[in-house]
Design an enzyme around this catalytic site. Structure first.
Site, mmCIF file in Angstrom:
data_model
loop_
_atom_site.group_PDB
_atom_site.id
_atom_site.type_symbol
_atom_site.label_atom_id
_atom_site.label_comp_id
_atom_site.label_asym_id
_atom_site.label_seq_id
_atom_site.Cartn_x
_atom_site.Cartn_y
_atom_site.Cartn_z
ATOM 1 N N SER A 93 14.578 -2.443 17.357
ATOM 2 C CA SER A 93 14.725 -1.169 16.657
ATOM 3 C C SER A 93 13.903 -1.219 15.388
ATOM 4 C CB SER A 93 16.195 -0.902 16.313
ATOM 5 O OG SER A 93 16.313 0.109 15.330
ATOM 6 N N CYS A 255 12.777 7.075 13.996
ATOM 7 C CA CYS A 255 12.896 6.156 15.130
ATOM 8 C C CYS A 255 11.623 5.340 15.338
ATOM 9 C CB CYS A 255 13.273 6.888 16.420
ATOM 10 S SG CYS A 255 13.688 5.774 17.777
#
EC number: 5.1.1.8
Length: 347
Positions: A93, A255
């Site tokens: 991530s 993101c």
């Protein structure tokens, strides 16, 4: 106090997305590699128990992630980490990498060098280089060199009852994404549409995973579409994104892994080249700078090396504990805040 487990968490967010970092009390996680440890957390009952301890009620909530800091397996890395979310443990991530880097430096676990500190992070998806810009003891921003990202399929199609035929790209940016141009759904990416975007994203993810199987060619522990990311373009050319996440929420940040996957599709279509960079904005308007550092291959496939620049901010520190006599200590969820997905969680 009768506590059988206790952990210390540093509260951090990256551009609005919460990524708490477990900095103390983390138990030993079995596995010869970080990918093995990820697999254990997702498949072993004790791994599931640890994840539930941190991410379900009464200690957790549907929003955000908890990052388990682990000793690095790779001698080149300063630290390893695995991302825990309510659905499963995840391999990589961008926003959480920025949270972990910020936590390591601002807590003093890694010595901060000004004006720049380089931190090598090990994830189940590979090494992530983090370059932090530091000033007066504060981590001002972090630039990540992400794992090689590649396209699995461009312009895939799926028939839906709600929107008819939907086109999407399947790409890898640390985990697999289905990337959907949001205007196909008659929606725009803005705060007022968050619930409708979540409902659409969760529905599409389920249908895509039922029909299409994706597995990383070198890391079998990474498989399946992890997220649906909706995308659009702002008037100034910035990429507007909204990643939808289980059990039914949107990523507050732009993101990092999703933008890495999207960068691979942009390169495949000839829209970006090495050296290019652009802004990506989230549903709440927070920003990443996305860059194409270079090209490589993954198992014979063309791949890009993305960079992601964003900011992390610490906002608290706390401890969580488990009372050996607590009948609810294993965690619980209710549909009032967790939505219908609560019924799929095995406690």
């Amino acid at each position: 106090m009768r506590w059988k487990r206790m952990m210390q968490l540093l509260d951090v967010h990256c551009e609005g997305e919460i990524g708490k970092v477990a900095i103390g009390g983390v138990p030993k996680i079995p596995g010869d590699t970080v990918a093995d440890q990820l697999h254990w957390l997702n498949t072993d009952p004790k791994g599931r128990e640890l994840r539930h301890f941190l991410v379900l009620e009464p200690r957790g909530a549907p929003i955000g992630s908890v990052n388990l800091l682990l000793p690095a397996k790779d001698s080149r890395a300063d630290a390893a980490f695995i991302i825990l979310q309510p659905d499963q443990a995840h391999a990589s991530s961008g926003s959480n990498s920025i949270c972990v880097t910020t936590a390591l430096l601002e807590s003093g676990m890694i010595e901060m060098q000004e004006p720049e500190t380089v931190v090598m992070l090990e994830t189940a998806a590979g090494l992530v280089k983090a370059v932090a810009q530091c000033r007066d003891g504060h981590c001002d921003s972090v630039t990540l060199t992400m794992v090689p990202s590649f396209v699995h399929e461009l312009d895939a199609q799926i028939a839906t009852e709600s929107w008819g035929e939907i086109r999407f790209d399947l790409a890898y940016g640390g985990v697999f994404y289905a990337l959907v141009d949001v205007r196909q759904l008659g929606l725009t990416i803005e705060p007022g549409n968050a619930r409708r975007l979540v409902e659409a994203g969760m529905l599409l993810k389920g249908e895509i995973n039922q029909r299409i199987q994706v597995v990383h060619p070198d890391i079998p522990a990474i498989s399946g579409v992890a997220y649906v990311m909706f995308r659009d373009e702002d008037p100034d050319g910035a990429v507007r994104t909204c990643t939808t996440m289980w059990p039914g929420r949107v990523d507050r940040s732009p993101c990092g892994t999703g933008n890495s996957a999207n960068l691979a599709t942009l390169h495949a279509r000839g829209r970006v080249k090495p050296g290019d960079s652009f802004l990506s904005r989230s549903i709440i308007g927070s920003q990443f700078t996305v860059g194409l550092q270079g090209l490589t291959t993954v198992a014979g496939r063309s791949a890009v090396i993305p960079t992601i620049t964003g900011r992390g901010f610490t906002y608290g520190i706390h401890q969580v504990a488990l009372d050996a006599f607590d009948p609810l200590g294993g965690g619980f969820v209710l549909t009032d805040v967790w939505g219908a997905a609560a019924e799929t969680i095995k406690i």
